[in-house]
Design a protein around this motif. Structure first.
Motif, mmCIF file in Angstrom:
data_model
loop_
_atom_site.group_PDB
_atom_site.id
_atom_site.type_symbol
_atom_site.label_atom_id
_atom_site.label_comp_id
_atom_site.label_asym_id
_atom_site.label_seq_id
_atom_site.Cartn_x
_atom_site.Cartn_y
_atom_site.Cartn_z
ATOM 1 N N LEU A 166 73.245 90.005 21.859
ATOM 2 C CA LEU A 166 72.676 90.300 23.173
ATOM 3 C C LEU A 166 72.078 91.703 23.205
ATOM 4 O O LEU A 166 71.005 91.919 23.782
ATOM 5 N N LYS A 167 72.754 92.642 22.584
ATOM 6 C CA LYS A 167 72.259 94.028 22.538
ATOM 7 C C LYS A 167 70.931 94.089 21.782
ATOM 8 O O LYS A 167 69.962 94.714 22.249
ATOM 9 N N VAL A 168 70.866 93.460 20.623
ATOM 10 C CA VAL A 168 69.641 93.475 19.826
ATOM 11 C C VAL A 168 68.535 92.697 20.535
ATOM 12 O O VAL A 168 67.378 93.121 20.554
ATOM 13 N N PHE A 169 68.879 91.574 21.135
ATOM 14 C CA PHE A 169 67.899 90.759 21.853
ATOM 15 C C PHE A 169 67.210 91.560 22.956
ATOM 16 O O PHE A 169 65.977 91.538 23.081
ATOM 17 N N VAL A 170 67.973 92.268 23.765
ATOM 18 C CA VAL A 170 67.390 93.055 24.857
ATOM 19 C C VAL A 170 66.477 94.151 24.302
ATOM 20 O O VAL A 170 65.397 94.422 24.847
ATOM 21 N N TRP A 171 66.894 94.758 23.203
ATOM 22 C CA TRP A 171 66.102 95.825 22.574
ATOM 23 C C TRP A 171 64.786 95.294 22.015
ATOM 24 O O TRP A 171 63.709 95.841 22.306
ATOM 25 N N THR A 172 64.837 94.227 21.227
ATOM 26 C CA THR A 172 63.604 93.697 20.631
ATOM 27 C C THR A 172 62.699 93.091 21.707
ATOM 28 O O THR A 172 61.470 93.161 21.602
ATOM 29 N N ARG A 173 63.290 92.518 22.732
ATOM 30 C CA ARG A 173 62.505 91.970 23.845
ATOM 31 C C ARG A 173 61.728 93.087 24.548
ATOM 32 O O ARG A 173 60.553 92.917 24.893
ATOM 33 N N ALA A 174 62.362 94.221 24.731
ATOM 34 C CA ALA A 174 61.692 95.358 25.372
ATOM 35 C C ALA A 174 60.556 95.898 24.502
ATOM 36 O O ALA A 174 59.470 96.223 25.001
ATOM 37 N N LEU A 175 60.809 95.989 23.202
ATOM 38 C CA LEU A 175 59.775 96.479 22.295
ATOM 39 C C LEU A 175 58.566 95.551 22.253
ATOM 40 O O LEU A 175 57.445 96.000 21.994
ATOM 41 N N SER A 176 58.776 94.280 22.504
ATOM 42 C CA SER A 176 57.710 93.277 22.387
ATOM 43 C C SER A 176 57.013 92.970 23.708
ATOM 44 O O SER A 176 56.033 92.214 23.722
ATOM 45 N N ALA A 177 57.497 93.536 24.797
ATOM 46 C CA ALA A 177 57.044 93.109 26.126
ATOM 47 C C ALA A 177 55.698 93.685 26.538
ATOM 48 O O ALA A 177 55.052 93.155 27.461
ATOM 49 N N GLY A 178 55.264 94.769 25.906
ATOM 50 C CA GLY A 178 53.991 95.371 26.285
ATOM 51 C C GLY A 178 54.093 96.379 27.412
ATOM 52 O O GLY A 178 53.071 96.859 27.918
ATOM 53 N N HIS A 179 55.306 96.734 27.809
ATOM 54 C CA HIS A 179 55.501 97.702 28.893
ATOM 55 C C HIS A 179 55.577 99.143 28.389
ATOM 56 O O HIS A 179 55.554 100.071 29.194
ATOM 57 N N LEU A 180 55.688 99.323 27.087
ATOM 58 C CA LEU A 180 55.857 100.652 26.506
ATOM 59 C C LEU A 180 54.545 101.089 25.857
ATOM 60 O O LEU A 180 54.125 100.515 24.843
ATOM 61 N N ASP A 181 53.892 102.061 26.455
ATOM 62 C CA ASP A 181 52.616 102.538 25.923
ATOM 63 C C ASP A 181 52.768 103.000 24.477
ATOM 64 O O ASP A 181 53.744 103.671 24.121
ATOM 65 N N PHE A 182 51.788 102.590 23.674
ATOM 66 C CA PHE A 182 51.680 102.990 22.270
ATOM 67 C C PHE A 182 52.763 102.384 21.372
ATOM 68 O O PHE A 182 52.925 102.800 20.224
ATOM 69 N N ILE A 183 53.480 101.388 21.904
ATOM 70 C CA ILE A 183 54.384 100.593 21.069
ATOM 71 C C ILE A 183 53.726 99.223 20.906
ATOM 72 O O ILE A 183 53.633 98.457 21.871
ATOM 73 N N PRO A 184 53.214 98.886 19.725
ATOM 74 C CA PRO A 184 52.516 97.610 19.549
ATOM 75 C C PRO A 184 53.425 96.423 19.876
ATOM 76 O O PRO A 184 54.596 96.400 19.479
ATOM 77 N N THR A 185 52.892 95.446 20.572
ATOM 78 C CA THR A 185 53.704 94.288 20.950
ATOM 79 C C THR A 185 54.106 93.449 19.736
ATOM 80 O O THR A 185 55.039 92.655 19.831
ATOM 81 N N ASP A 186 53.426 93.628 18.620
ATOM 82 C CA ASP A 186 53.780 92.877 17.416
ATOM 83 C C ASP A 186 54.633 93.701 16.450
ATOM 84 O O ASP A 186 54.798 93.322 15.284
ATOM 85 N N LEU A 187 55.177 94.818 16.944
ATOM 86 C CA LEU A 187 55.947 95.697 16.056
ATOM 87 C C LEU A 187 57.134 94.973 15.436
ATOM 88 O O LEU A 187 57.359 95.049 14.226
ATOM 89 N N VAL A 188 57.920 94.284 16.257
ATOM 90 C CA VAL A 188 59.099 93.579 15.743
ATOM 91 C C VAL A 188 58.675 92.502 14.756
ATOM 92 O O VAL A 188 59.242 92.387 13.654
#
Length: 203
Positions: free
Chosen positions: A155-177
Motif C-alpha cells: 500500500l505504501k509503494v502503491f500510493v507513492w508510485t501512483r503519485a509519481l505517475s499521476a501528472g500532478h508533480l511538475d517536471f516529474i514525467p508520468t512515465d517515470l515509474v
C-alpha cells in the motif's frame, strides 16, 4: 472497540493514504477527518509536532505516519508476525518515506529552481529508489513485497508510485515509474485492481 480519527489533507494521496487504504481493507471503522490546505496553519497548532497525519486513538493523539500505518496494519492483518518478514516490511516503508522526504523538499520551490531540483531527483534519487523497490518486489515473488500476500508495504509503494505517475508533480514525467521500474508499474496496476483498493476509490 478503539475509536479512531485520522486527520490529514483532503487529497487522495500523501502520507495518510496508505493508512486510509489499510483501514478500508481491514474493515476498520474510523473517522476520516480531512481539511483544506488553507486550514493547515490552524490544524497544525493542535498537533504534537506541527505536522500531519495524526491519529486520535480514543483520547490519545499519535503522530508519525509509518508508526500509525504499522499499528493499523497489525489491526488489519496486513503486517507480518514473523520478525524477519516484519523487518523486510519496515525496510520498504522507511525507504519510501526517505524518497518522499526528498520530493517534499522541493515543494516550496518554483520556476527554474523547481525544474532543476525535480530533474535532478528524476535522474538520481527517484530512479535509484524505484529500481531498489523493484528489486525488493522481485525478491518477494513479483506480485507482493512480503509473504506473497497484501501488506502495508504494498500500500505504501502503491500510493507513492501512483503519485509519481499521476501528472500532478511538475517536471516529474508520468512515465517515470514505467520506464525506470516496469515491474513496479505493473505492481501499481495490480494493487489498484484489488477489490478493497478499487472499491475505496470508487467511493
Amino acid at each position: 472497540m478503539n475509536k479512531m480519527t485520522l486527520t490529514y489533507f483532503d487529497i487522495d494521496g500523501g502520507r495518510a493514504e496508505p493508512i486510509r487504504l489499510a483501514m478500508h481493507t481491514g474493515g476498520i471503522e474510523f473517522v476520516d477527518e480531512r481539511f483544506g490546505f488553507s486550514e493547515f496553519p490552524s490544524v497544525r497548532e493542535k498537533t504534537p509536532l506541527r505536522q500531519v497525519p495524526v491519529l486520535m486513538l480514543n483520547e490519545r493523539q499519535v503522530t508519525q505516519s509509518n508508526s500509525i500505518l504499522r499499528y493499523v496494519g497489525k489491526q488489519a492483518d496486513l503486517y507480518p508476525q514473523d520478525d524477519f518478514q516484519a523487518l523486510l516490511c519496515d525496510e520498504v516503508l522507511d525507504a519510501i518515506e526517505d524518497a518522499t522526504h526528498k520530493l517534499v523538499a522541493t515543494f516550496g520551490l518554483s520556476g527554474e529552481e523547481l525544474k532543476t531540483a525535480r530533474q535532478s531527483l528524476v535522474a538520481g534519487p527517484l530512479k535509484q529508489y524505484l529500481q531498489w523497490a523493484q528489486a525488493k518486489l522481485e525478491q518477494g515473488g513479483g506480485d507482493y513485497f512480503i509473504e506473497n500476500r497484501l501488506s502495508i508495504a504494498d500500500l505504501k509503494v502503491f500510493v507513492w508510485t501512483r503519485a509519481l505517475s499521476a501528472g500532478h508533480l511538475d517536471f516529474i514525467p508520468t512515465d517515470l515509474v514505467e520506464s525506470c521500474a516496469p515491474k513496479l508499474h505493473r505492481h501499481m496496476k495490480f494493487i489498484a485492481a484489488l477489490a478493497p483498493v478499487s472499491q475505496y476509490y470508487q467511493k
